[in-house]
Design a protein around this motif. Structure first.
Motif, PDB file in Angstrom:
ATOM      1  N   GLY A   1      41.095  45.153   4.476  1.00 45.37           N
ATOM      2  CA  GLY A   1      40.770  43.998   3.645  1.00 45.37           C
ATOM      3  C   GLY A   1      39.286  43.877   3.380  1.00 45.37           C
ATOM      4  N   ASP A   2      38.474  44.243   4.370  1.00 42.88           N
ATOM      5  CA  ASP A   2      37.030  44.224   4.208  1.00 42.88           C
ATOM      6  C   ASP A   2      36.617  45.158   3.075  1.00 42.88           C
ATOM      7  OD1 ASP A   2      34.318  43.968   4.578  1.00 42.88           O
ATOM      8  OD2 ASP A   2      34.275  44.744   6.608  1.00 42.88           O
ATOM      9  N   VAL A   3      37.157  46.370   3.083  1.00 41.22           N
ATOM     10  CA  VAL A   3      36.800  47.380   2.074  1.00 41.22           C
ATOM     11  C   VAL A   3      37.390  47.030   0.709  1.00 41.22           C
ATOM     12  CG1 VAL A   3      37.048  49.803   1.426  1.00 41.22           C
ATOM     13  CG2 VAL A   3      36.587  49.194   3.808  1.00 41.22           C
ATOM     14  N   MET A   4      38.676  46.712   0.685  1.00 43.81           N
ATOM     15  CA  MET A   4      39.361  46.498  -0.590  1.00 43.81           C
ATOM     16  C   MET A   4      38.878  45.244  -1.316  1.00 43.81           C
ATOM     17  SD  MET A   4      41.052  49.131  -1.014  1.00 43.81           S
ATOM     18  CE  MET A   4      41.700  50.501  -0.063  1.00 43.81           C
ATOM     19  N   SER A   5      38.464  44.222  -0.574  1.00 40.32           N
ATOM     20  CA  SER A   5      37.977  43.013  -1.248  1.00 40.32           C
ATOM     21  C   SER A   5      36.687  43.299  -2.006  1.00 40.32           C
ATOM     22  CB  SER A   5      37.764  41.880  -0.239  1.00 40.32           C
ATOM     23  OG  SER A   5      36.778  42.208   0.706  1.00 40.32           O
ATOM     24  N   ASP A   6      35.823  44.151  -1.452  1.00 43.31           N
ATOM     25  CA  ASP A   6      34.603  44.530  -2.174  1.00 43.31           C
ATOM     26  C   ASP A   6      34.929  45.404  -3.376  1.00 43.31           C
ATOM     27  OD1 ASP A   6      33.174  43.135  -0.338  1.00 43.31           O
ATOM     28  OD2 ASP A   6      31.826  44.760   0.204  1.00 43.31           O
ATOM     29  N   MET A   7      35.904  46.297  -3.220  1.00 46.94           N
ATOM     30  CA  MET A   7      36.312  47.141  -4.347  1.00 46.94           C
ATOM     31  C   MET A   7      36.860  46.285  -5.482  1.00 46.94           C
ATOM     32  SD  MET A   7      39.166  48.491  -6.029  1.00 46.94           S
ATOM     33  CE  MET A   7      40.532  48.479  -4.860  1.00 46.94           C
ATOM     34  N   VAL A   8      37.752  45.362  -5.149  1.00 46.61           N
ATOM     35  CA  VAL A   8      38.358  44.501  -6.173  1.00 46.61           C
ATOM     36  C   VAL A   8      37.295  43.632  -6.828  1.00 46.61           C
ATOM     37  CG1 VAL A   8      39.911  42.538  -6.510  1.00 46.61           C
ATOM     38  CG2 VAL A   8      40.680  44.516  -5.204  1.00 46.61           C
ATOM     39  N   ALA A   9      36.407  43.058  -6.014  1.00 46.95           N
ATOM     40  CA  ALA A   9      35.361  42.192  -6.565  1.00 46.95           C
ATOM     41  C   ALA A   9      34.472  42.945  -7.546  1.00 46.95           C
ATOM     42  CB  ALA A   9      34.521  41.611  -5.432  1.00 46.95           C
ATOM     43  N   THR A  10      34.039  44.133  -7.152  1.00 45.22           N
ATOM     44  CA  THR A  10      33.153  44.925  -8.014  1.00 45.22           C
ATOM     45  C   THR A  10      33.874  45.362  -9.283  1.00 45.22           C
ATOM     46  OG1 THR A  10      31.969  45.699  -6.064  1.00 45.22           O
ATOM     47  CG2 THR A  10      31.655  46.935  -8.097  1.00 45.22           C
ATOM     48  N   ALA A  11      35.131  45.767  -9.158  1.00 45.72           N
ATOM     49  CA  ALA A  11      35.889  46.217 -10.333  1.00 45.72           C
ATOM     50  C   ALA A  11      36.137  45.076 -11.310  1.00 45.72           C
ATOM     51  CB  ALA A  11      37.216  46.838  -9.899  1.00 45.72           C
ATOM     52  N   PHE A  12      36.216  43.848 -10.800  1.00 45.45           N
ATOM     53  CA  PHE A  12      36.361  42.697 -11.689  1.00 45.45           C
ATOM     54  C   PHE A  12      35.029  42.267 -12.290  1.00 45.45           C
ATOM     55  CE2 PHE A  12      40.688  41.813 -10.109  1.00 45.45           C
ATOM     56  CZ  PHE A  12      41.289  41.380 -11.281  1.00 45.45           C
ATOM     57  N   GLY A  13      33.907  42.733 -11.722  1.00 47.83           N
ATOM     58  CA  GLY A  13      32.624  42.405 -12.316  1.00 47.83           C
ATOM     59  C   GLY A  13      31.483  42.283 -11.335  1.00 47.83           C
TER      60      GLY A  13
ATOM     61  N   TRP B   1      43.506  45.189 -15.834  1.00 45.41           N
ATOM     62  CA  TRP B   1      43.520  44.027 -14.935  1.00 45.41           C
ATOM     63  C   TRP B   1      43.292  42.756 -15.756  1.00 45.41           C
ATOM     64  CZ3 TRP B   1      40.336  45.499  -9.924  1.00 45.41           C
ATOM     65  CH2 TRP B   1      41.068  46.445  -9.199  1.00 45.41           C
ATOM     66  N   LYS B   2      44.366  42.036 -16.003  1.00 47.10           N
ATOM     67  CA  LYS B   2      44.316  40.821 -16.822  1.00 47.10           C
ATOM     68  C   LYS B   2      44.319  39.548 -15.983  1.00 47.10           C
ATOM     69  CE  LYS B   2      44.783  43.489 -20.453  1.00 47.10           C
ATOM     70  NZ  LYS B   2      43.595  43.822 -21.279  1.00 47.10           N
ATOM     71  N   LYS B   3      44.836  39.645 -14.745  1.00 52.27           N
ATOM     72  CA  LYS B   3      44.967  38.473 -13.868  1.00 52.27           C
ATOM     73  C   LYS B   3      44.261  38.759 -12.547  1.00 52.27           C
ATOM     74  CE  LYS B   3      49.625  37.760 -15.770  1.00 52.27           C
ATOM     75  NZ  LYS B   3      51.076  37.756 -15.433  1.00 52.27           N
ATOM     76  N   PRO B   4      43.860  37.698 -11.817  1.00 49.73           N
ATOM     77  CA  PRO B   4      43.168  37.916 -10.543  1.00 49.73           C
ATOM     78  C   PRO B   4      44.032  38.648  -9.518  1.00 49.73           C
ATOM     79  CG  PRO B   4      42.950  35.635 -11.261  1.00 49.73           C
ATOM     80  CD  PRO B   4      43.967  36.266 -12.158  1.00 49.73           C
ATOM     81  N   ILE B   5      43.409  39.471  -8.704  1.00 46.36           N
ATOM     82  CA  ILE B   5      44.053  40.097  -7.549  1.00 46.36           C
ATOM     83  C   ILE B   5      43.431  39.460  -6.312  1.00 46.36           C
ATOM     84  CG2 ILE B   5      44.384  42.231  -6.237  1.00 46.36           C
ATOM     85  CD1 ILE B   5      44.147  43.729  -8.954  1.00 46.36           C
ATOM     86  N   THR B   6      44.253  38.811  -5.513  1.00 46.47           N
ATOM     87  CA  THR B   6      43.775  38.132  -4.313  1.00 46.47           C
ATOM     88  C   THR B   6      43.983  39.042  -3.104  1.00 46.47           C
ATOM     89  OG1 THR B   6      44.347  35.959  -5.219  1.00 46.47           O
ATOM     90  CG2 THR B   6      44.032  36.104  -2.828  1.00 46.47           C
TER      91      THR B   6
END
Length: 405
Positions: free
Chosen positions: A275-287, A126-131
């Motif tokens: 979106g509720d679940v995936m946004s937390d997953m993406v946020a945590t995976a990014f840091g 993951w090099k770029k943000p995922i919105t």
């Protein structure tokens, strides 16, 4: 430092919150905003005690004010469970203020990670943000549900405008009791969701993905898919081609696999719960959840910026005991900068826009210099890291901000 305060023409709606984030909220205002901006704010206290005192009317009033002025900034708030009802001696178990505001504004929530050097995503490609674009209306958040006794028969009953009734069998609870849930959504809200996503993709020049489970939910989820495709074909296909970006639909399980293999740099549109679940997953995976921007965008362009995490209850209890905390304030700070930038754009206030950009830059520069809160220090790959407490982190940002100003 001598600084001519930046004026604000139109009020910004301010929604205060709860616990440690409320403490940080005031610190940000005192240290990083009021010395430099002649703040023009319409204040609403969405702290749980005041929501209880007003019968949650304050939440509704804040949303209506946001519709009036066009831009709001919101602190994290408590959605009470049974334990919170007892802790705060509440009149009732009030609904999520975010859910109430989203329903009134009929908006889409866009959440994206804040990337900073020294914090490597847990998924290295993951090099770029995922919105994440989250439909913020209906579904499980506006559901009707019941505990069903054994022997009961469950049906969906729809009473049409002319009084005729349609029944749809759900389940015969012959051998066991169970649970039942009814969900809904509306074409109008789905259409607003689609247009918000397509417009955001065009504004940011990013590909847009949309995913549901239409192979299983052949009417409910399929309705989302069909509305997105129809609006895209009729209103956005040519615009996307001209911008050199792509829209495509896929099943949500396929989307998850694609996301993990991707390098990022796109918008992923999801239904409300997904979106509720995936946004937390993406946020945590990014840091970190505290390194995530979040903005609710209504179809008319009204925006409400917020921190995408909770109220940091554990740190708040330490704070009340007089103990030192090292709480990450970046998401809350970026909620303020996002709202100030948008207010500046709408009012033609370039000084306010510029200030928001410099405050964000000062924040990132502080972290990249090795000065950070405990959550980031634990995962940083920088050679020299200095963990600081909540207030000292904001003071370090202030020092760099004044250099930029």
């Amino acid at each position: 430092m001598s600084f001519e305060k930046i004026p604000m023409k139109t009020p910004l709606v301010e929604m205060d919150g709860d616990e440690m984030t409320r403490v940080i909220w005031q610190m940000i205002k005192d240290l990083l905003l009021e010395p430099y901006i002649d703040l023009n704010l319409e204040y609403y206290d969405l702290g749980l005690p005041n929501r209880d005192k007003t019968g949650d009317q304050v939440t509704i009033d804040s949303a209506e004010a946001t519709k009036k002025y066009g831009v709001a900034v919101k602190c994290a708030t408590i959605t009470p469970n049974a334990a919170r009802v007892k802790e705060y001696d509440l009149k009732e178990m009030w609904k999520s203020p975010n859910g109430t505001i989203r329903a009134i504004l009929d908006g889409t929530v866009f959440r994206a990670p804040i990337l900073v050097k020294g914090i490597t995503p847990y998924i290295p490609n993951w090099k770029k943000p995922i919105t994440i674009a989250r439909h913020a209306f209906g579904d499980v958040y506006k559901n009707a549900e019941a505990i069903v006794p054994a022997g009961a028969k469950a049906e969906l009953l729809v009473t049409c405008a002319d009084g005729t009734e349609r029944k749809y069998p759900v389940h015969q609870f012959e051998e066991s009791s169970g649970v039942l849930q009814g969900q809904f959504n509306m074409d109008k809200s789905i259409e607003s969701f689609a247009r918000s996503c397509f417009n955001f993709a065009l504004d940011t020049k990013q590909d847009l993905w949309f995913s549901t489970k239409d192979t299983i939910s052949k009417k409910y989820d399929h309705r989302f898919k069909d509305i997105f495709q129809e609006i895209y074909d009729n209103e956005y296909a040519a615009k996307f081609a001209a911008a050199g970006i792509e829209y495509f639909y896929t099943l949500i399980d396929d989307a998850v696999a694609r996301v993990v293999r991707s390098e990022g740099g796109f918008i992923w549109a999801c239904k409300n719960y997904d979106g509720d679940v995936m946004s937390d997953m993406v946020a945590t995976a990014f840091g970190s959840l505290a390194m995530m921007t979040s903005v609710l965008v209504a179809p008319d362009g009204t925006c409400e910026y917020e921190a995408a995490h909770g109220t940091v209850q554990r740190h708040y209890y330490k704070h009340l005991k007089g103990e030192e905390t090292s709480t990450n304030s970046v998401a809350t700070l970026f909620a303020w900068t996002g709202a100030l930038r948008k207010r500046g754009q709408l009012d033609g206030n370039t000084r306010l826009e510029d200030f928001a950009g410099k405050l964000e830059q000062a924040t990132l520069d502080t972290i990249e210099s090795g000065v950070m809160t405990g959550d980031l220090a634990a995962m940083s790959t920088l050679p020299e890291v200095r963990k600081v407490n909540t207030q000292d982190f904001l003071l370090a940002i202030k020092e760099r901000l004044e250099q930029l100003l």
